[in-house]
Scaffold this motif. Structure first.
Motif, PDB file in Angstrom:
ATOM      1  N   CYS A  42       0.822  -1.213   0.000  1.00  0.00           N
ATOM      2  CA  CYS A  42       0.000   0.000   0.000  1.00  0.00           C
ATOM      3  C   CYS A  42       0.853   1.258   0.000  1.00  0.00           C
ATOM      4  O   CYS A  42       0.552   2.235  -0.693  1.00  0.00           O
ATOM      5  N   VAL A  43       1.926   1.242   0.786  1.00  0.00           N
ATOM      6  CA  VAL A  43       2.824   2.394   0.850  1.00  0.00           C
ATOM      7  C   VAL A  43       3.438   2.662  -0.521  1.00  0.00           C
ATOM      8  O   VAL A  43       3.524   3.813  -0.975  1.00  0.00           O
ATOM      9  N   ASP A  44       3.858   1.599  -1.202  1.00  0.00           N
ATOM     10  CA  ASP A  44       4.441   1.755  -2.544  1.00  0.00           C
ATOM     11  C   ASP A  44       3.419   2.363  -3.504  1.00  0.00           C
ATOM     12  O   ASP A  44       3.749   3.263  -4.296  1.00  0.00           O
ATOM     13  N   LEU A  45       2.164   1.875  -3.442  1.00  0.00           N
ATOM     14  CA  LEU A  45       1.119   2.403  -4.320  1.00  0.00           C
ATOM     15  C   LEU A  45       0.839   3.867  -4.005  1.00  0.00           C
ATOM     16  O   LEU A  45       0.665   4.692  -4.907  1.00  0.00           O
ATOM     17  N   GLN A  46       0.798   4.210  -2.718  1.00  0.00           N
ATOM     18  CA  GLN A  46       0.542   5.599  -2.332  1.00  0.00           C
ATOM     19  C   GLN A  46       1.642   6.530  -2.821  1.00  0.00           C
ATOM     20  O   GLN A  46       1.371   7.652  -3.254  1.00  0.00           O
ATOM     21  N   VAL A  74      -6.163   6.512 -11.808  1.00  0.00           N
ATOM     22  CA  VAL A  74      -7.372   5.714 -11.578  1.00  0.00           C
ATOM     23  C   VAL A  74      -7.011   4.253 -11.318  1.00  0.00           C
ATOM     24  O   VAL A  74      -7.521   3.626 -10.377  1.00  0.00           O
ATOM     25  N   ALA A  75      -6.102   3.710 -12.119  1.00  0.00           N
ATOM     26  CA  ALA A  75      -5.721   2.297 -11.990  1.00  0.00           C
ATOM     27  C   ALA A  75      -5.037   2.029 -10.647  1.00  0.00           C
ATOM     28  O   ALA A  75      -5.355   1.041  -9.964  1.00  0.00           O
ATOM     29  N   HIS A  76      -4.110   2.897 -10.251  1.00  0.00           N
ATOM     30  CA  HIS A  76      -3.374   2.678  -8.998  1.00  0.00           C
ATOM     31  C   HIS A  76      -4.284   2.849  -7.777  1.00  0.00           C
ATOM     32  O   HIS A  76      -4.149   2.099  -6.798  1.00  0.00           O
ATOM     33  N   ILE A  77      -5.189   3.811  -7.824  1.00  0.00           N
ATOM     34  CA  ILE A  77      -6.117   3.982  -6.704  1.00  0.00           C
ATOM     35  C   ILE A  77      -7.025   2.763  -6.597  1.00  0.00           C
ATOM     36  O   ILE A  77      -7.309   2.268  -5.494  1.00  0.00           O
ATOM     37  N   THR A  78      -7.482   2.251  -7.725  1.00  0.00           N
ATOM     38  CA  THR A  78      -8.327   1.054  -7.723  1.00  0.00           C
ATOM     39  C   THR A  78      -7.579  -0.117  -7.094  1.00  0.00           C
ATOM     40  O   THR A  78      -8.132  -0.857  -6.269  1.00  0.00           O
ATOM     41  N   VAL A 134      -6.511  -3.632  -2.254  1.00  0.00           N
ATOM     42  CA  VAL A 134      -5.568  -4.148  -1.255  1.00  0.00           C
ATOM     43  C   VAL A 134      -6.028  -3.782   0.156  1.00  0.00           C
ATOM     44  O   VAL A 134      -5.996  -4.602   1.068  1.00  0.00           O
ATOM     45  N   LEU A 135      -6.478  -2.540   0.317  1.00  0.00           N
ATOM     46  CA  LEU A 135      -6.930  -2.081   1.639  1.00  0.00           C
ATOM     47  C   LEU A 135      -8.210  -2.791   2.084  1.00  0.00           C
ATOM     48  O   LEU A 135      -8.416  -3.038   3.266  1.00  0.00           O
ATOM     49  N   GLY A 136      -9.082  -3.078   1.129  1.00  0.00           N
ATOM     50  CA  GLY A 136     -10.373  -3.658   1.487  1.00  0.00           C
ATOM     51  C   GLY A 136     -11.314  -2.644   2.089  1.00  0.00           C
ATOM     52  O   GLY A 136     -12.291  -2.994   2.758  1.00  0.00           O
ATOM     53  N   SER A 137     -11.024  -1.352   1.879  1.00  0.00           N
ATOM     54  CA  SER A 137     -11.877  -0.279   2.373  1.00  0.00           C
ATOM     55  C   SER A 137     -11.916   0.835   1.334  1.00  0.00           C
ATOM     56  O   SER A 137     -11.219   0.764   0.312  1.00  0.00           O
ATOM     57  N   SER A 138     -12.728   1.857   1.601  1.00  0.00           N
ATOM     58  CA  SER A 138     -12.875   2.948   0.632  1.00  0.00           C
ATOM     59  C   SER A 138     -12.658   4.293   1.317  1.00  0.00           C
ATOM     60  O   SER A 138     -13.631   5.027   1.582  1.00  0.00           O
ATOM     61  N   PRO A 139     -11.424   4.642   1.613  1.00  0.00           N
ATOM     62  CA  PRO A 139     -11.154   5.943   2.235  1.00  0.00           C
ATOM     63  C   PRO A 139     -11.693   7.086   1.378  1.00  0.00           C
ATOM     64  O   PRO A 139     -11.466   7.112   0.164  1.00  0.00           O
ATOM     65  N   PRO A 140     -12.421   8.034   1.979  1.00  0.00           N
ATOM     66  CA  PRO A 140     -13.053   9.113   1.208  1.00  0.00           C
ATOM     67  C   PRO A 140     -12.087   9.898   0.330  1.00  0.00           C
ATOM     68  O   PRO A 140     -12.419  10.227  -0.812  1.00  0.00           O
ATOM     69  N   HIS A 141     -10.881  10.205   0.836  1.00  0.00           N
ATOM     70  CA  HIS A 141      -9.979  11.039   0.034  1.00  0.00           C
ATOM     71  C   HIS A 141      -9.527  10.319  -1.218  1.00  0.00           C
ATOM     72  O   HIS A 141      -9.295  10.936  -2.260  1.00  0.00           O
ATOM     73  N   LEU A 142      -9.428   8.971  -1.157  1.00  0.00           N
ATOM     74  CA  LEU A 142      -9.034   8.207  -2.344  1.00  0.00           C
ATOM     75  C   LEU A 142     -10.188   8.132  -3.350  1.00  0.00           C
ATOM     76  O   LEU A 142      -9.973   8.220  -4.565  1.00  0.00           O
TER      77      LEU A 142
END
Length: 563
Positions: free
Chosen positions: A205-209, A230-234, A239-247
């Motif tokens: 996740c850190v690498d993707l961020q 769009v692809a990296h956020i998806t 990976v997170l299994g959640s939907s953080p609002p800012h993302l």
């Protein structure tokens, strides 16, 4: 021995006081206790007990106030902060389960006005406080006893999960790293294994961020850059299994910038989730309404802009978008009215105005929407208004902007209207090659081939001077106009040509006004010995609505129109 009375009375009183003290300490707190009275208490334990009771009774605001009072009396006790965190978490989870409808929970303004980010910041703040009071003397060393410092460990565990859910992977990774260093005997092998299993996921996740941050801070983002965002956020959300609002908001922004129907609908989905959790965020209504506007769904767009303006009447973005959408809707409605009245000149004028209004949206407007909402309709109106070559040119431009079955059909229709039948057949066949699943294109090819064939014999549409998609009203109107123009009585000295054309006009009308003959004619069937010669068979002449009167100055015609 005789005990003095006053001693007996004193002994009895002391036992009563002791019993009352024990009763107050062992009995659960009363739910009817007055809040102001409780807040004046100087005992943190009493405040915590009543706060816990208030939480079970869903008196969340009361519970928070009591825990806050306990913190003010006992600021060095991490338990107070952890317990207040749990109240915020409970309320936040309930609002989320109600799709952001805090009003349904009948919460006081102090809680109903909080956004998800407000709740998150308050929860993190309390957990930070609890952890700072624990035995973590540095970011990598725990010097205390896990059992004695239960609140600190619980706070760290809660903060790790909260930060991961919020998409703050760097700090979540740090917290899980600290938890994984705890003695196995203190936290249990299963728990420790769970901490350790989180670390590879968080590293990914850190690498993707980091990649997302690099892309979103690019000074000149390209279409490819936005696709990558769009692809990296998806991937990160998966990976997170959640939907953080800012993302979600970041992905929606990139999707809108990419344009195109699929991207717009993706943005609409993300923004819908965000509106449910943050119904007071006016910027979300502006973004989602704008996405619907870009899709040509003007009424839905207007609903969103109105919802935003209801909360903030002076919001600049919603005001601007609402004004633009309203202007476009007004012109489209007038264009439709002109079409219904067959006033093609006005329809052309209104569609030109819509085109100008939509062009102001620039890159915000999907090219396919501009074509489908306005330009293909303008092409059709131009054909009806006899601006046939202009219609062909515009339809050709549309096809370059956006290749779709609709734009191929529009160009084919324009070419047919301009009597460029061979070009129409070629264009439509190219469309079939591009979109082999389109039944409409295949049908259009057949019709264009029929039109090409008929153009070499007798073309009834050309005889009446109408488009091949003309309706019955247009057929009748054209028939009357042509019949009056070539009526033999109006063509003295040219009776022979007039009679011939008059017969062809009547023949064309009989075919094109017939629910039986017109479909057959459009399929290329010979309906009246249609081989380029004179009139049709005897049955046709018997049904022609004319008769010859002989007298005085020669041959006269009485022409009767069907009504």
């Amino acid at each position: 021995m005789i005990v003095p009375v006053f001693l007996l009375i004193g002994l009895l009183n002391s036992r009563v006081v002791y019993a009352q003290s024990e009763k107050s300490r062992t009995q659960p707190p009363s739910s009817n206790a007055d809040l102001s009275t409780l807040l004046s208490s100087k005992d943190p334990g009493t405040l915590r007990r009543h706060a816990s009771l208030a939480l079970t009774e869903r008196a969340y605001d009361k519970s928070l106030k009591l825990y806050t009072a306990a913190i003010s009396l006992e600021p060095d006790n991490g338990v107070n902060y952890v317990k207040r965190y749990k109240v915020y978490k409970r309320v936040s989870s309930m609002i989320e389960s109600m799709a952001g409808n805090a009003a349904a929970l009948k919460l006081p303004p102090s809680l109903s006005s909080l956004s998800p980010s407000d709740f998150a910041s308050r929860m993190v703040r309390d957990l930070d406080s609890a952890i700072s009071l624990s035995s973590w003397d540095s970011p990598s060393t725990f010097t205390g006893d896990v059992k004695k410092d239960k609140a600190g460990v619980e706070a760290l565990e809660s903060r790790a999960g909260l930060l991961m859910g919020l998409g703050n992977c760097t700090y979540a990774s740090r917290d899980y790293g600290l938890l994984s260093q705890l003695p196995t005997g203190s936290v249990g092998a299963e728990k420790k294994r769970g901490y350790e299993e989180k670390l590879p996921t968080l590293s990914q996740c850190v690498d993707l961020q980091n990649v997302i941050t690099t892309l979103t801070t690019s000074p000149n983002p390209t279409t490819q850059t936005r696709r990558q965002i769009v692809a990296h956020i998806t991937n990160l959300l998966n990976v997170l299994g959640s939907s953080p609002p800012h993302l979600l908001k970041l992905r929606a922004t990139a999707s809108i910038q990419l344009a195109g129907s699929d991207n717009m609908y993706s943005a609409i989905t993300d923004l819908g989730i965000l509106i449910k959790s943050s119904p007071s965020d006016v910027s979300l209504y502006e973004m989602r309404g704008g996405a619907y506007f870009n899709l040509g769904e003007i009424d839905v767009a207007l609903t969103h802009f109105k919802s935003g303006l209801k909360q903030d009447p002076e919001h600049k973005g919603c005001k601007r978008e609402h004004k633009e959408a309203k202007a476009v809707k007004k012109k489209l409605d007038r264009a439709k009215e002109a079409e219904d009245a067959q006033d093609w000149e006005k329809a052309v004028s209104y569609y030109r105005e819509v085109r100008v209004l939509l062009s102001k949206r620039g890159d915000r407007l999907s090219p396919d929407v501009l074509v489908n909402l306005c330009l293909t309709k303008l092409v059709r109106a131009l054909i009806k208004d006899s601006h046939k070559e202009e219609a062909v040119n515009l339809a050709g431009e549309n096809l370059k902007i956006h290749k779709s079955p609709e734009t191929y059909l529009s160009l084919g229709e324009a070419m047919t209207g301009a009597e460029r039948f061979e070009d129409a057949v070629r264009t439509l066949k190219d469309g079939v090659n591009q979109f082999p699943e389109s039944g409409a294109l295949k049908e259009a090819v057949q019709k264009a081939e029929v039109a090409l064939k008929q153009s070499k014999t007798k073309d009834y549409y050309k005889i009446l001077g109408i488009a091949r998609n003309a309706d019955k009203t247009e057929v009748k109107k054209a028939y009357k106009k042509k019949a009056m123009e070539w009526h033999p009585d109006k063509n003295k000295g040219n009776e022979e040509e007039a009679e011939s054309k008059f017969a062809l006009i009547a023949e064309a009308y009989e075919v094109l006004s017939s629910d039986e003959l017109r479909p057959r004619y459009d399929r290329g069937e010979d309906v009246m010995d249609n081989n380029g010669g004179g009139g049709g068979g005897g049955g046709f002449h018997q049904n022609m609505h004319r008769n010859f009167r002989h007298g005085g100055g020669g041959q006269h015609f009485n022409f009767h129109f069907n009504h």
